[in-house]
Write a protein that holds these residues in place. Sequence first.
Motif, PDB file in Angstrom:
ATOM      1  N   TYR A 127       0.856  -1.179   0.000  1.00 24.62           N
ATOM      2  CA  TYR A 127       0.000   0.000   0.000  1.00 24.62           C
ATOM      3  C   TYR A 127       0.891   1.227   0.000  1.00 24.62           C
ATOM      4  CZ  TYR A 127       1.139   0.562   4.968  1.00 24.62           C
ATOM      5  OH  TYR A 127       1.814   0.749   6.145  1.00 24.62           O
ATOM      6  N   ALA A 128       0.294   2.377  -0.316  1.00 30.07           N
ATOM      7  CA  ALA A 128       0.998   3.654  -0.241  1.00 30.07           C
ATOM      8  C   ALA A 128       0.056   4.656   0.401  1.00 30.07           C
ATOM      9  CB  ALA A 128       1.432   4.125  -1.628  1.00 30.07           C
ATOM     10  N   VAL A 129       0.610   5.701   1.013  1.00 26.43           N
ATOM     11  CA  VAL A 129      -0.194   6.656   1.764  1.00 26.43           C
ATOM     12  C   VAL A 129       0.116   8.084   1.329  1.00 26.43           C
ATOM     13  CG1 VAL A 129      -0.430   5.177   3.790  1.00 26.43           C
ATOM     14  CG2 VAL A 129       1.549   6.706   3.604  1.00 26.43           C
ATOM     15  N   ASP A 130      -0.787   8.987   1.677  1.00 27.61           N
ATOM     16  CA  ASP A 130      -0.542  10.401   1.440  1.00 27.61           C
ATOM     17  C   ASP A 130       0.370  10.944   2.528  1.00 27.61           C
ATOM     18  OD1 ASP A 130      -2.242  10.356   3.615  1.00 27.61           O
ATOM     19  OD2 ASP A 130      -3.588  11.908   2.866  1.00 27.61           O
ATOM     20  N   VAL A 160      -0.793  10.524   6.122  1.00 35.18           N
ATOM     21  CA  VAL A 160      -1.139   9.125   6.438  1.00 35.18           C
ATOM     22  C   VAL A 160      -2.608   9.055   6.873  1.00 35.18           C
ATOM     23  CG1 VAL A 160      -0.375   7.009   7.623  1.00 35.18           C
ATOM     24  CG2 VAL A 160       1.263   8.800   7.110  1.00 35.18           C
ATOM     25  N   GLU A 161      -3.440   9.705   6.081  1.00 36.06           N
ATOM     26  CA  GLU A 161      -4.882   9.638   6.283  1.00 36.06           C
ATOM     27  C   GLU A 161      -5.566   8.857   5.183  1.00 36.06           C
ATOM     28  OE1 GLU A 161      -6.220  13.644   6.623  1.00 36.06           O
ATOM     29  OE2 GLU A 161      -5.464  13.884   8.687  1.00 36.06           O
ATOM     30  N   LEU A 162      -4.905   8.706   4.034  1.00 34.44           N
ATOM     31  CA  LEU A 162      -5.468   7.981   2.899  1.00 34.44           C
ATOM     32  C   LEU A 162      -4.447   6.940   2.438  1.00 34.44           C
ATOM     33  CD1 LEU A 162      -7.843   7.936   0.726  1.00 34.44           C
ATOM     34  CD2 LEU A 162      -6.227   9.217  -0.712  1.00 34.44           C
ATOM     35  N   ALA A 199      -8.484   3.659   1.128  1.00 35.65           N
ATOM     36  CA  ALA A 199      -9.011   3.491   2.478  1.00 35.65           C
ATOM     37  C   ALA A 199      -8.791   4.779   3.251  1.00 35.65           C
ATOM     38  CB  ALA A 199      -8.323   2.327   3.186  1.00 35.65           C
ATOM     39  N   GLU A 200      -9.859   5.289   3.866  1.00 35.50           N
ATOM     40  CA  GLU A 200      -9.753   6.431   4.773  1.00 35.50           C
ATOM     41  C   GLU A 200      -9.280   5.907   6.125  1.00 35.50           C
ATOM     42  OE1 GLU A 200     -10.182   9.519   4.084  1.00 35.50           O
ATOM     43  OE2 GLU A 200     -11.119   9.447   2.091  1.00 35.50           O
ATOM     44  N   LEU A 201      -8.066   6.243   6.507  1.00 35.07           N
ATOM     45  CA  LEU A 201      -7.448   5.593   7.653  1.00 35.07           C
ATOM     46  C   LEU A 201      -7.978   6.102   8.986  1.00 35.07           C
ATOM     47  CD1 LEU A 201      -3.811   5.447   6.268  1.00 35.07           C
ATOM     48  CD2 LEU A 201      -5.523   3.627   6.321  1.00 35.07           C
ATOM     49  N   PRO A 215      -0.552   1.720  -7.158  1.00 38.55           N
ATOM     50  CA  PRO A 215      -1.202   3.025  -6.949  1.00 38.55           C
ATOM     51  C   PRO A 215      -0.589   3.770  -5.769  1.00 38.55           C
ATOM     52  CG  PRO A 215      -2.576   1.260  -6.095  1.00 38.55           C
ATOM     53  CD  PRO A 215      -1.417   0.595  -6.775  1.00 38.55           C
ATOM     54  N   ARG A 216      -0.452   5.111  -5.920  1.00 35.57           N
ATOM     55  CA  ARG A 216       0.170   5.930  -4.873  1.00 35.57           C
ATOM     56  C   ARG A 216      -0.561   7.272  -4.777  1.00 35.57           C
ATOM     57  NH1 ARG A 216       5.029   4.126  -2.975  1.00 35.57           N
ATOM     58  NH2 ARG A 216       5.776   2.222  -4.006  1.00 35.57           N
ATOM     59  N   PRO A 217      -1.076   7.621  -3.578  1.00 33.07           N
ATOM     60  CA  PRO A 217      -1.731   8.920  -3.423  1.00 33.07           C
ATOM     61  C   PRO A 217      -0.728  10.058  -3.512  1.00 33.07           C
ATOM     62  CG  PRO A 217      -2.311   7.416  -1.625  1.00 33.07           C
ATOM     63  CD  PRO A 217      -1.158   6.821  -2.357  1.00 33.07           C
ATOM     64  N   SER A 218      -1.196  11.205  -3.947  1.00 28.86           N
ATOM     65  CA  SER A 218      -0.374  12.410  -3.892  1.00 28.86           C
ATOM     66  C   SER A 218      -0.212  12.819  -2.430  1.00 28.86           C
ATOM     67  CB  SER A 218      -1.032  13.534  -4.687  1.00 28.86           C
ATOM     68  OG  SER A 218      -2.342  13.789  -4.195  1.00 28.86           O
ATOM     69  N   PRO A 219       0.846  13.558  -2.102  1.00 26.74           N
ATOM     70  CA  PRO A 219       1.039  13.968  -0.705  1.00 26.74           C
ATOM     71  C   PRO A 219      -0.143  14.716  -0.112  1.00 26.74           C
ATOM     72  CG  PRO A 219       3.064  14.307  -1.938  1.00 26.74           C
ATOM     73  CD  PRO A 219       2.013  13.908  -2.946  1.00 26.74           C
ATOM     74  N   ASP A 220      -0.861  15.508  -0.940  1.00 28.61           N
ATOM     75  CA  ASP A 220      -2.006  16.242  -0.397  1.00 28.61           C
ATOM     76  C   ASP A 220      -3.272  15.402  -0.331  1.00 28.61           C
ATOM     77  OD1 ASP A 220      -2.902  16.080  -3.022  1.00 28.61           O
ATOM     78  OD2 ASP A 220      -2.740  18.226  -3.435  1.00 28.61           O
ATOM     79  N   GLY A 221      -3.214  14.146  -0.784  1.00 28.29           N
ATOM     80  CA  GLY A 221      -4.357  13.247  -0.685  1.00 28.29           C
ATOM     81  C   GLY A 221      -5.475  13.515  -1.661  1.00 28.29           C
TER      82      GLY A 221
END
Length: 710
Positions: A104-107, A110-112, A124-126, A143-149
């Motif tokens: 997995y990857a996170v914004d 670390v909320e998404l 997933a909304e963490l 898949p990887r979220p952008s830092p701003d989510g």
Amino acid sequence: MTVNEPSVPLSFPRQYARTQRFTLGAPRGFTVSPDGERVVFLRSPSGTRSHQLWVLDTGSGAAGRERVAADPDELLGGATEQLSAQERARRERSREGSAGIVAYAVDGAVELAAFALSGRLFTAELRAGTARELRTPGPVIDPRPSPDGRHVAYVARGALRVTGTEGEEDRALAEPEDAHTTYGLAEFVAAEEMARSRGFWWSPESDRLLVARVDDAPVARWWIADPAHPEREPERVPYPAAGTDNAEVRLFLIGLDGDRQEVVWDRRRYPYLARVHWSGNGAPLLLVQARDQRTQVYLAVDPATGTTRTVHVDEDPVWLDLHPGTPAWDPRGRLVRIVDEGGARVLAVGDRALTGAALHLRSVLDIGENDVLVAASAGTEAKDPETGEIHVYRVNELGVERVSEGPGIHSAVRGGGVTVLSSARADAPGSVARVLRDGTEVAVVASYAETPVLSARVRLTEGGARRIPCAVLLPSTYEEGDGPLPVLMDPYGGPHGQRVVAAHNPHLTSQWFADQGFAVIVADGRGAPGRSPAWEKAIAGDLTPTLDDQIEALQGLAGEFPLDLGRVGIRGWSYGGYLAAMAVLRRPDVFHAAVVGAPLSDLRLYDTHYTERYLGGTPQERPEVYEANSLVWDEGLVGAESPARPMMIIHGLADDNVVVAHSLKLSSALLAAGRPHEVLPLTGVTHMTPQEQIAENLLLLQVDFLKRSL
């Protein structure tokens, strides 16, 4: 098991195979949020291969509470997971044999979290613990979220795509020009040999990405067939064998608005894109290597123009190693790297080395405002070093402080004042993940891993004049006075593969072999990691010291342990298989039988980045070196005049890393030399053997062969 079937305790081989070496159920893949409120990780329920995404809350009032953020069974509605060919290849490169959410990857907050499941994109909304699917073209990879989510980038059918986190405005930012081109994926040698599994990186501002473009048209094509299914066409795969062309790798800055700018460096001189780092601490940072890997350059990228400037150059007369977590910038904009200096492997920040010969640096774990968190083993000047231990240290200009306690193998992940410290010990199975806030334990992450049906009674010691790190295991029922035992050397014995470690589970298979009536020795000779740069580089251009050190360790331990030197077997896989074959072919006076698993018999058939590093050039440049280090050559078998020893050769027919041609050439040479041997082909098996029945039966067949032969 049916309802009426009695419960029968599992044998060790079956339990070992079913639990994937006791990794299932153990938490892994930790991420700590920058506010220290959440620890995200992967864990599977015991007895299943399907990993779930979990969150452990560390805030006041909820500290230690664990909750599932995404369950693959629910998200797929119980359907069987389907993997694309590219995803299967990615998992093979990373030796990933489990299922479900394996990465997995996170914004930035670390909320998404974003992850691929059965080729589909999920987020997933963490905080809330809710997961949902985003409808996208597939099959989705990495898949990887952008830092701003606000966005998620991913790869599908060789194109780099981006979508809003609500599933809006899905579009391709870079599409392949032909069947040989991909955007956003790592090429074979990067994933297999450089530990770079990624092919794209978000900017800290979330407005653009660095994207690798890979063109594998120059790479030679090989065919991998499944003889058990003659009706199927062979798979045509690009394989960059030593001395042949690599894939062409370029790098582009691509904005969300479609603006595209190529990153420029001397790709002819430095063709290997080894590392990419982009954080808020500085400009995008590249580490590029020359093909001979004796020179590497750290480059800062101008995001406006794509031009690069040299930050630092490393040179080594033998080779340069790549290290996890480096290079990177610290918050003051200084370059953080691990470098061989003065005979030691040290941490350098800016122009200053912050550690010395007392530590042998292994990786950078985290870079904080006031320190760097690293993993290291004892260096050449350590006081009373313990064999096989790896510890976590805090390092800054004021000194070095050890964070981990007690003998074992330790690692850590850190964020927001919270550290997850994972520790494995030699006297207890599994590992323990402790969550620390400012050094105080606030939680322990639960492990669902099964307890092995046997215990490893490992003695960590040193053997021979070179003080070779060794692990010795005797039968659980052995008592003093029982007499000498047949010996089984059980090495990997080559680069990247440290096996003598101060942990319990890595020695379980060796203990099982010991319980079949053997004295088992695991030795990490020259070439193995964890001791010193000189130790690792002692095999440059000549791999035979790895065999010499197995012999020295064996003979050095004979006076201390009940070893029957007239009955010595050896087993190994991959490099260990190469070493096992070399042992009985070149030193039949010492070794009397060998289990040879997926061996590198002809080094011309192995990949560029690995083989050219250790043999000091290409087959065209150094044909005599390749001949001397290969087990077989066109002119015949090395050591053909020496006594024949029993040999069992095992190889997966679907192996795309060490292709089965290695074992077929070895078998043909043995046959031509009149040497009896056994060949065990594994249909549909790759370089890994994750299939439960195959993994179990391989252990049983090996011990049967060794008992017959010794």
